[in-house]
Design an enzyme around this catalytic site. Structure first.
Site, PDB file in Angstrom:
ATOM      1  N   TYR A 274       1.749   2.520  -3.423  1.00  0.00           N
ATOM      2  CA  TYR A 274       1.107   3.127  -4.585  1.00  0.00           C
ATOM      3  C   TYR A 274       1.124   2.140  -5.743  1.00  0.00           C
ATOM      4  CZ  TYR A 274       5.815   3.908  -6.518  1.00  0.00           C
ATOM      5  OH  TYR A 274       7.096   3.736  -7.010  1.00  0.00           O
ATOM      6  N   CYS A 275       0.200   2.318  -6.684  1.00  0.00           N
ATOM      7  CA  CYS A 275       0.215   1.567  -7.937  1.00  0.00           C
ATOM      8  C   CYS A 275       0.118   2.570  -9.075  1.00  0.00           C
ATOM      9  CB  CYS A 275      -0.867   0.502  -7.977  1.00  0.00           C
ATOM     10  SG  CYS A 275      -2.563   1.117  -7.836  1.00  0.00           S
ATOM     11  N   ALA A 276      -0.389   2.182 -10.206  1.00  0.00           N
ATOM     12  CA  ALA A 276      -0.364   3.083 -11.358  1.00  0.00           C
ATOM     13  C   ALA A 276      -1.273   4.288 -11.174  1.00  0.00           C
ATOM     14  CB  ALA A 276      -0.749   2.329 -12.628  1.00  0.00           C
TER      15      ALA A 276
ATOM     16  N   TYR B  89       0.987   6.398  -9.059  1.00  0.00           N
ATOM     17  CA  TYR B  89       2.156   6.912  -9.769  1.00  0.00           C
ATOM     18  C   TYR B  89       1.785   7.996 -10.768  1.00  0.00           C
ATOM     19  CZ  TYR B  89       6.718   6.916 -12.027  1.00  0.00           C
ATOM     20  OH  TYR B  89       7.938   7.293 -12.522  1.00  0.00           O
TER      21      TYR B  89
ATOM     22  N   GLY C  76      -5.385   2.474  -7.678  1.00  0.00           N
ATOM     23  CA  GLY C  76      -6.576   1.646  -7.786  1.00  0.00           C
ATOM     24  C   GLY C  76      -6.447   0.300  -7.117  1.00  0.00           C
TER      25      GLY C  76
END
Length: 341
Positions: free
Chosen positions: A100-102, A129, A105
Site C-alpha cells: 500500500y501507499c498513501a 493508507y 496510487g
C-alpha cells in the site's frame, strides 16, 4: 476484487480480514510517513525517499505532471533494485505479499508491478493508507459492544503484571508506551495519536468477542494520547476490580521503573510534582535518589504522591489483595469464566 494482468487489487476490508495471512506487508510510502504511523506488521520498502518524495511533488507543481512521473519512475527503479535484494531470498515466489501507499496510487502500483513482474504474488490495497485510516477512525468511533473487566487500584499493585499473564487483554499503557503518570514516559517517546489508534483497533480485532476482556482503568489521557470516548465509556461501565497489594511489593515494582531513570529526567519530573508533594518529602526523595536508595524513593513517592494524587473514587464491584499474584490470576480468570456463562 479486481485483477489486472500484473497485480491484484483488493479493498481495505478484504485486506484486514486476511492480514495475518501475509508473509510480507509493504508500506511503499516515504520513511517519514511510515514513522508517523503505519499498519502494524508492515515494513517500509519505500518507492520514494523523503527527499525524493518532496522533489517529485515540487516538480509536479512547478513544472508538469509528466516531468514528475519521469523523475519519480527513475527514483522508483533505483529504490526497487535495492529493495529486491532485501526481499529476496527471504521471501520466495510462493510468499503472499500485500502493498500500500498513501492513496493506493503510483507508488504502490509502480513498486508492486516490479515485484509482480519478477514472480511475486502481490495484493495492492485500494485507497492505500488513507482508506485504512478511514476504516480505523470509523471503527473506533463506533466500537462494537464488549464486556470489560476493568482493573483499578493504586500504583504499584501489579495491574500491568497481571494483564501480561491474562488472556483477552487490551493493554493501553503498553500500546501508548506510557505508565499514565508524570513519570510515565520513562521508556521513551510515545507513538503518535494515529499510531496508537492503529494499534488499538488491531488489538480489538484480535479479541475473542464471546469472552470478557481485561483492561486497566485509565483516565481519558495517557500521556499525550487521548482514548476514544466510546472505549472510555465501555471501560467505565465494566465490572470493576480493585487491586491492592502490600507496600513492600509495590515498592519493589516501582523500583523497576525508577531504575531506568537518569538524574536529569528524575529531577525535571520532581519539579513538575512540586505542587502536589510537601517540600520535606520532595527533598527526601531527591536525596534518596542521589544516594541510590531506590526503595526509599519509591516508598516516598507511592505514599506521599501517587496514593494522594491518583486516589480512586469509583466504588469497585470487588477487591482483590494481590499479595499472591498466582492466586489473583485464578480469581480473575474465574470472573472471566463466570461472565461467559
Amino acid at each position: 476484487m479486481v485483477k489486472s494482468e500484473m497485480i491484484q487489487t483488493i479493498p481495505i476490508e478484504t485486506f484486514l480480514e486476511s492480514i495475518h495471512g501475509y508473509d510480507l506487508i509493504i508500506d511503499a510510502r516515504s520513511p517519514h510517513e511510515y514513522d508517523e504511523s503505519h499498519i502494524p506488521l508492515a515494513q517500509n520498502f519505500y518507492a520514494l525517499s523523503d527527499e525524493e518524495h518532496h522533489r517529485v511533488g515540487t516538480t509536479y507543481k512547478q513544472i508538469s505532471p509528466f516531468e514528475a512521473r519521469v523523475q519519480g519512475a527513475s527514483f522508483v527503479c533505483l529504490n526497487a533494485a535495492r529493495h529486491i535484494h532485501a526481499i529476496y531470498p527471504t521471501f520466495t515466489p510462493n510468499s503472499k505479499i500485500a502493498i500500500y501507499c498513501a492513496r493506493g496510487g503510483m507508488r504502490s502500483s509502480s513498486l508492486g508491478t516490479i515485484l509482480s513482474d519478477i514472480g511475486y504474488r502481490i495484493d495492492r490495497v485500494i485507497g492505500g493508507y488513507k482508506s485504512y485510516r478511514t476504516f480505523v477512525t470509523g471503527y473506533l468511533e463506533d466500537l462494537p459492544p464488549l464486556n470489560f473487566i476493568t482493573l483499578g487500584g493504586n500504583t504499584g499493585c501489579g495491574k500491568s503484571d497481571l494483564l501480561n499473564e491474562l488472556d483477552n487483554v487490551i493493554d493501553l499503557e503498553k500500546m501508548a508506551n506510557h505508565y499514565g503518570s508524570v513519570f510515565g514516559d520513562v521508556n521513551g517517546a510515545q507513538p503518535t495519536q494515529k499510531e496508537f489508534q492503529n494499534r488499538l483497533m488491531h488489538a480489538f480485532l484480535s479479541l475473542n468477542r464471546t469472552q470478557s476482556a481485561f483492561v486497566e482503568a485509565e483516565s481519558k489521557r495517557i500521556g499525550k494520547i487521548m482514548l476514544p470516548a466510546p472505549l472510555y465509556k465501555q471501560m467505565e461501565s465494566g465490572f470493576r476490580v480493585e487491586i491492592t497489594a502490600p507496600i513492600e511489593q509495590r515498592v519493589e515494582r516501582i523500583m523497576r521503573m525508577y531504575d531506568t531513570m537518569n538524574e536529569p529526567f528524575f529531577m525535571e519530573r520532581m519539579e513538575r510534582i512540586s505542587p502536589y508533594i510537601s517540600r520535606d518529602d520532595k527533598t527526601s526523595a531527591i536525596a534518596a535518589f542521589q544516594n541510590g536508595d531506590l526503595p526509599r524513593v519509591s516508598e516516598i513517592l507511592l505514599t506521599q504522591y501517587y496514593d494522594k494524587v491518583y486516589k480512586v473514587t469509583i466504588k469497585p464491584d470487588m477487591s482483590i489483595h494481590n499479595d499472591d499474584p498466582l492466586k489473583t490470576l485464578d480469581i480473575l480468570r474465574g470472573i472471566q469464566d463466570e461472565q461467559q456463562r
